[in-house]
Write a protein that holds these residues in place. Structure first.
Motif, PDB file in Angstrom:
ATOM      1  N   SER A 285      19.068  98.618 -15.315  1.00 47.25           N
ATOM      2  CA  SER A 285      19.599  97.134 -14.281  1.00 47.25           C
ATOM      3  C   SER A 285      18.411  96.797 -13.251  1.00 47.25           C
ATOM      4  N   CYS A 286      17.649  98.187 -12.777  1.00 44.81           N
ATOM      5  CA  CYS A 286      16.916  98.409 -11.316  1.00 44.81           C
ATOM      6  C   CYS A 286      16.063  98.008 -12.026  1.00 44.81           C
ATOM      7  N   THR A 287      15.609  98.576 -13.464  1.00 45.63           N
ATOM      8  CA  THR A 287      13.706  97.751 -13.579  1.00 45.63           C
ATOM      9  C   THR A 287      13.625  96.642 -14.010  1.00 45.63           C
ATOM     10  N   LYS A 288      15.014  96.119 -14.699  1.00 40.15           N
ATOM     11  CA  LYS A 288      14.876  94.560 -14.979  1.00 40.15           C
ATOM     12  C   LYS A 288      15.056  93.585 -13.685  1.00 40.15           C
ATOM     13  N   GLU A 289      15.460  94.081 -12.961  1.00 43.93           N
ATOM     14  CA  GLU A 289      14.883  92.942 -11.262  1.00 43.93           C
ATOM     15  C   GLU A 289      13.214  92.832 -10.890  1.00 43.93           C
ATOM     16  N   ILE A 290      13.537  94.237 -10.694  1.00 44.28           N
ATOM     17  CA  ILE A 290      11.785  94.366 -10.404  1.00 44.28           C
ATOM     18  C   ILE A 290      10.861  93.980 -11.325  1.00 44.28           C
ATOM     19  N   LEU A 291      11.369  94.118 -12.927  1.00 44.85           N
ATOM     20  CA  LEU A 291       9.931  93.975 -13.905  1.00 44.85           C
ATOM     21  C   LEU A 291      10.298  92.297 -13.937  1.00 44.85           C
ATOM     22  N   LYS A 292      11.568  91.832 -13.938  1.00 43.12           N
ATOM     23  CA  LYS A 292      11.548  90.535 -13.873  1.00 43.12           C
ATOM     24  C   LYS A 292      10.605  89.201 -12.860  1.00 43.12           C
ATOM     25  N   LYS A 293       9.748  90.177 -11.574  1.00 41.55           N
ATOM     26  CA  LYS A 293       9.013  89.481 -10.650  1.00 41.55           C
ATOM     27  C   LYS A 293       8.001  90.488 -11.035  1.00 41.55           C
ATOM     28  N   PHE A 294       7.237  91.391 -11.410  1.00 33.13           N
ATOM     29  CA  PHE A 294       6.696  91.986 -10.867  1.00 33.13           C
ATOM     30  C   PHE A 294       6.315  93.256 -12.762  1.00 33.13           C
ATOM     31  N   PRO A 295       6.261  91.973 -13.941  1.00 31.97           N
ATOM     32  CA  PRO A 295       6.213  92.702 -15.570  1.00 31.97           C
ATOM     33  C   PRO A 295       5.534  93.487 -15.336  1.00 31.97           C
ATOM     34  N   ASN A 296       4.033  93.615 -15.104  1.00 31.43           N
ATOM     35  CA  ASN A 296       3.049  94.217 -14.898  1.00 31.43           C
ATOM     36  C   ASN A 296       3.275  95.518 -14.383  1.00 31.43           C
ATOM     37  N   HIS A 297       4.568  96.093 -13.023  1.00 32.01           N
ATOM     38  CA  HIS A 297       4.075  97.206 -12.792  1.00 32.01           C
ATOM     39  C   HIS A 297       4.257  98.472 -13.010  1.00 32.01           C
ATOM     40  N   GLY A 298       3.638  98.983 -12.954  1.00 32.56           N
ATOM     41  CA  GLY A 298       3.163 100.339 -13.748  1.00 32.56           C
ATOM     42  C   GLY A 298       4.118 101.983 -13.554  1.00 32.56           C
ATOM     43  N   GLU A 299       4.535 101.717 -12.431  1.00 26.83           N
ATOM     44  CA  GLU A 299       5.087 102.418 -12.148  1.00 26.83           C
ATOM     45  C   GLU A 299       7.221 102.489 -12.692  1.00 26.83           C
ATOM     46  N   THR A 300       7.446 101.043 -12.558  1.00 24.12           N
ATOM     47  CA  THR A 300       8.589 100.540 -13.194  1.00 24.12           C
ATOM     48  C   THR A 300       8.520 100.937 -14.713  1.00 24.12           C
ATOM     49  N   LEU A 301       7.346 100.053 -15.207  1.00 24.97           N
ATOM     50  CA  LEU A 301       7.323 100.822 -16.977  1.00 24.97           C
ATOM     51  C   LEU A 301       7.694 101.793 -17.021  1.00 24.97           C
ATOM     52  N   ALA A 302       6.837 102.974 -16.333  1.00 24.66           N
ATOM     53  CA  ALA A 302       6.675 104.127 -16.428  1.00 24.66           C
ATOM     54  C   ALA A 302       7.916 104.786 -16.052  1.00 24.66           C
ATOM     55  N   MET A 303       8.689 104.881 -15.241  1.00 22.04           N
ATOM     56  CA  MET A 303      10.487 104.955 -14.795  1.00 22.04           C
ATOM     57  C   MET A 303      11.548 104.570 -16.160  1.00 22.04           C
ATOM     58  N   LYS A 304      10.925 103.360 -16.335  1.00 21.89           N
ATOM     59  CA  LYS A 304      12.163 102.973 -17.433  1.00 21.89           C
ATOM     60  C   LYS A 304      11.476 103.993 -18.400  1.00 21.89           C
ATOM     61  N   GLY A 305      10.488 103.754 -19.347  1.00 20.78           N
ATOM     62  CA  GLY A 305      10.434 104.298 -20.157  1.00 20.78           C
ATOM     63  C   GLY A 305      11.293 106.072 -20.074  1.00 20.78           C
ATOM     64  N   LEU A 306      10.872 106.783 -18.961  1.00 29.10           N
ATOM     65  CA  LEU A 306      11.445 108.001 -18.530  1.00 29.10           C
ATOM     66  C   LEU A 306      13.452 107.983 -18.602  1.00 29.10           C
ATOM     67  N   ILE A 307      13.879 106.624 -18.103  1.00 27.78           N
ATOM     68  CA  ILE A 307      14.949 106.472 -18.202  1.00 27.78           C
ATOM     69  C   ILE A 307      15.472 106.282 -20.301  1.00 27.78           C
ATOM     70  N   LEU A 308      14.627 105.607 -20.595  1.00 31.13           N
ATOM     71  CA  LEU A 308      15.137 105.732 -22.307  1.00 31.13           C
ATOM     72  C   LEU A 308      14.969 106.398 -22.571  1.00 31.13           C
TER      73      LEU A 308
END
Length: 905
Positions: free
Chosen positions: A40-63
């Motif tokens: 849910s946190c990654t969704k909120e961050i990526l909604k505004k900053f879809p290319n934020h690398g660290e959030t994308l990486a953390m999303k991948g780690l959770i998945l």
């Protein structure tokens, strides 16, 4: 996992205060395994900053933790692409690689992360764990040095830094680091009365002493243990260390004092008695006898000194000692009495003494009720032995004669014991063992099943029963028996695989191999290989734990164990089975075996062919039913796992690729697959001649001359008189003779090495026929040597092999090693075609001769079901109105059904 400093990031990758706070929450949710909240946190961050690398990486780690591997890797790669200079994305990529057990790639990712953030404690710790896991000791030392510089106040930093030098063999540096840290611990807080010892400090001191002893500084180690003895909790370890140090320093009198105390502490530890002999330098038999007489007098209830004396006493003194020991065992009713003295049977002079005593005891107990011979007057006043003494004597006599190979006498005594006491489980178990030694595996399984039915709560008897059914090739029945102690609502096979029960998997592999279901046998071997890989992967969790809890000596022992884990007998046996099967598949591919089956059906009559087809159809139906059961159990297991944690998905283990038996059986390159098992055998089981024999057979088919020569040299070093060495050497000479080596250097090297094998006479090589005849002359009374010589006779002359067949199939009571095991091996090798094409009449003649020597062996019976004596069955089987035939209940065609095998030939 720490987030990246915002000021060091590109402007496009910097988050506002609110989103940065959200990212910190995201990291915390991941660490707490609250994966849905993290998403849910990654969704909120990526909604505004879809290319934020660290959030994308953390999303991948959770998945990845939720088991969505492909989606996770895509997000992590996008994160790296968008923020190449962030240590977080590289750290996450390393964690993903580590979860996939790609440790080398994970190390590269961690090093890349350190280039972005060189002083990250988390990354350095993770990197050090991977380096010790991969035994990159130099890299581990560098990483531990960095951690030590960053956190010099932590005990783990000091210990890890010292251990990095210790593992590299730099004991002086390791000791200096350990001593410096110990000096900082002088002002430790006082311990409470409830906690008189600091366990972690105690383990630290033991490790420090361990390093001193490994470096050879025995005087310093002794001084260290004496100074810090009061702070070390494990007093037994202290005593054993001091004994070892006193012995190394030549202070035997002090070592003796310690040993006497150790013996007083544990009178049944044989190691202490042997250490005492060494300490006192007792070599003379008389002195040794006096020593143990004093020990037996001092510890009359201890069995260890009495058992040790039995090994060096002879003549009358031995007869007196063994008589007293056996009598007490019979009086107490010790089931393991024979096992405790079985090693004495290796000394041929002691066997007649034991035999005479046993017959005397039996006669006296039957006549007088005592072990001693009594006169009429003494008989009236003598104290009679308990009735159980005769029972345990009969039990021992059955074991005694079974070990000596006198099967009929063994049956006589065990039957009498069962008749007198029909409720003792051990009697039924040993009767099953006698049937097994006689080669009647089916009846042995039925008797072990009877024993199991008498005590269904005994796991040991259950395991024994399972083993016996596997040996009888009744795999489904074995699974049912084992299932009585496995988890409910799960397949016994799946549960035992999950529990890494390798003795069971080895038994199944052997059964499948005997049934010629090579794919299933290979599947079990590969499963065992996976277990050992899991052992090596599981050590990862202990690298940080052991440093934290200070169990350092045990940790070093574990690292040494893991380095040689594939030298364990379970892996060795599974690897040998796998290599043998792959060699068989190379020589006779499955397609050829299918053609042989079709030819067999063509040579049968219509009725026989129909019967054979029905048998195959029933077998296939059973296999399909078994697979359906396994699939259903797997489905239920997955449903159970999905319903376990409804709020957050749990981290799943790496899913192994499914092992498919059919693919293994139809592999395109069996010799390459064989190398997968052969290499660990050569690395860790090089002291077994079977390892190098299998290696030779593989390299022989691959035409690797130097590797074949290496195997021959290693076989000679282990056992120069081994029969298999001769056959391998002759095959090598024949290959070199028929296919000359083009490379001059290799040819010269081989010729020089062959001189050490005695095959060179001057400048010329001896003729293979002459070498074989010479070998036969030197080993004419050995059946195993004759069998290998016969293989060479077939190799020299494949067509005119009448003499070789006669030589191979001759049995003589004067042969030193003529036994059921070797004759079974020869018979099965003939059936498999290892001796070329042999007529069915010759095979039948050999079978009849073997049947005359071992009438109960299933393999040598024509039709066991028609000639089987129902009286041999246990009571519960014999009482059935329609008892199950013990041989037709196999899962597939039994080895004993020689009629079908002869028709196939």
């Amino acid at each position: 996992m720490s987030s990246t400093n915002q000021s060091t990031q590109p402007a496009s990758q910097q988050l506002p205060t609110r989103e940065n706070s959200q990212f910190k929450k995201l990291v915390r949710f991941y660490e707490q395994k609250q994966y849905k909240k993290g998403l849910s946190c990654t969704k909120e961050i990526l909604k505004k900053f879809p290319n934020h690398g660290e959030t994308l990486a953390m999303k991948g780690l959770i998945l990845n933790s939720m088991g969505r591997k492909e989606e996770s890797l895509e997000n992590i790669r996008n994160g790296i692409k968008n923020n190449f200079t962030s240590h977080v994305v590289w750290h996450v990529y390393g964690l993903w690689q580590r979860s996939e057990r790609k440790y080398d790639e994970a190390i590269k990712a961690y090093k890349r992360a350190l280039q972005c953030e060189k002083d990250s404690l988390t990354i350095l710790r993770d990197l050090s764990l991977l380096q010790i896991q991969m035994r990159d000791l130099d890299g581990y030392k560098e990483t531990r040095h960095q951690l030590f510089n960053l956190k010099p106040g932590q005990r783990q930093s000091w210990v890890g830094f010292a251990m990095s030098y210790h593992l590299l063999g730099d004991y002086d540096m390791a000791q200096s680091v350990l001593e410096e840290f110990r000096k900082t611990q002088q002002d430790r807080p006082a311990l409470s009365p409830d906690k008189p010892f600091d366990i972690e400090h105690s383990e630290y001191l033991l490790y420090q002493n361990f390093v001193l002893r490994e470096s050879g500084q025995y005087e310093d180690a002794l001084r260290h243990i004496q100074v810090h003895e009061k702070d070390i909790y494990n007093k037994l370890t202290i005593a054993e260390i001091k004994y070892d140090l006193y012995m190394r320093l030549g202070t035997n009198d002090r070592a003796e004092t310690i040993l006497r105390d150790l013996i007083e502490r544990n009178t049944e530890n044989k190691k202490y008695y042997h250490m005492l002999e060494k300490c006192l330098q007792v070599t003379d038999i008389n002195d040794k006898t006096k020593l143990y007489e004093n020990l037996i007098e001092k510890y009359p209830r201890a069995d260890a000194p009495k058992q040790i004396t039995l090994h060096f006493l002879t003549g009358e003194s031995f007869a007196k000692a063994i008589g007293s020991y056996l009598q007490k065992g019979f009086q107490k009713g010790v089931p393991s009495l024979f096992q405790s003295v079985k090693s004495l049977y290796a000394t041929s002079e002691k066997v007649p003494i034991i035999d005479a005593l046993l017959r005397t005891y039996l006669s006296n107990l039957t006549k007088y009720g005592t072990f001693e011979t009594l006169s009429d007057t003494e008989n009236l006043t003598a104290e009679v032995e308990p009735a159980t003494s005769l029972l345990w004597l009969q039990y021992y006599l059955a074991q005694h004669y079974d070990y000596l190979g006198e099967i009929n006498k063994a049956f006589q005594y065990i039957n009498q014991a069962i008749c007198d006491t029909p409720t003792l489980v051990e009697l039924y178990m040993f009767k099953a063992k006698i049937f097994k030694h006689a080669g009647d595996y089916q009846t042995a399984a039925s008797w072990m099943d009877e024993a199991q039915s008498m005590d269904t709560a005994d796991r040991f008897v259950n395991c024994k029963c399972t083993k016996y059914f596997l040996r009888a090739n009744q795999i489904n029945t074995a699974l049912e028996i084992a299932g009585k102690f496995t988890r409910e609502n799960s397949s016994p096979a799946d549960y035992l695989r999950e529990m890494q029960c390798m003795w069971f998997e080895l038994g199944m592999a052997r059964a499948y191999r005997r049934l010629k279901r090579y794919g299933e046998a290979l599947k079990k071997c590969h499963e065992i290989d996976r277990h050992f890989q899991e052992f090596m992967d599981d050590q990862f969790d202990f690298h940080s734990y052991c440093l934290r809890k200070m169990v350092l000596c045990a940790y070093v022992d574990m690292l040494n164990l893991e380095d040689h884990i594939k030298g364990h007998r379970f892996f060795r046996q599974a690897a040998e089975i796998a290599v043998e099967i792959y060699i068989r598949l190379y020589d006779h591919p499955v397609s050829e075996q299918d053609d042989d089956t079709n030819n067999t059906l063509a040579n049968m009559s219509a009725a026989e062919a129909k019967k054979h087809k029905n048998k195959l159809r029933k077998q296939q139906l059973r296999e399909q039913q078994e697979k359906q059961k396994l699939m259903e159990a797997e489905r239920r297991k997955k449903e159970f796992q999905r319903s376990r944690n409804k709020e957050d998905a749990e981290e799943e283990k790496v899913k192994e690729e499914e092992i498919v038996a059919e693919k293994l059986e139809h592999c395109e390159k069996p010799l390459e697959e064989a190398m997968r098992f052969l290499q660990p055998l050569e690395d860790f089981s090089g002291n077994f001649i079977q390892t190098h024999y299998l290696g030779f057979e593989v390299y022989y088919r691959r035409k690797k001359h130097l590797l074949m020569l290496r195997c021959l040299k290693r076989m000679k070093k282990i056992d120069a008189n081994n029969a298999k060495l001769h056959s391998c050497l002759m095959k090598f000479l024949k290959l070199v003779e028929t296919e000359p080596i083009a490379d001059e250097r290799i040819r010269t090297l081989i010729e020089d090495e062959l001189k050490t094998f005695g095959v060179k006479q001057g400048d010329s090589t001896k003729n293979i026929e002459e070498l074989n005849e010479e070998f036969i002359k030197n080993h004419s009374n050995s059946l195993s040597h004759r069998a290998e010589a016969a293989k060479i006779m077939f190799l020299i002359n494949p067509t005119n092999n009448v003499k070789a067949i006669e030589f191979l199939t001759t049995l003589d009571s004067n042969f030193s090693d003529q036994n059921l095991k070797i004759c079974t091996s020869i018979y099965e090798d003939i059936q498999a075609g290892d001796y070329g094409l042999i007529e069915s009449s010759t095979l039948e003649k050999y079978r009849l001769e073997c049947n005359r020597h071992w009438p109960q062996a299933n393999l040598f019976q024509v039709n066991p079901t028609s000639t089987f004596d129902q009286s041999l069955l246990p009571p519960s089987y014999a009482s059935l109105s329609n008892p199950p035939p013990p041989y037709s209940s196999c899962d597939s065609q039994t080895n004993g059904n020689a009629t079908v095998l002869l028709k196939q030939n």
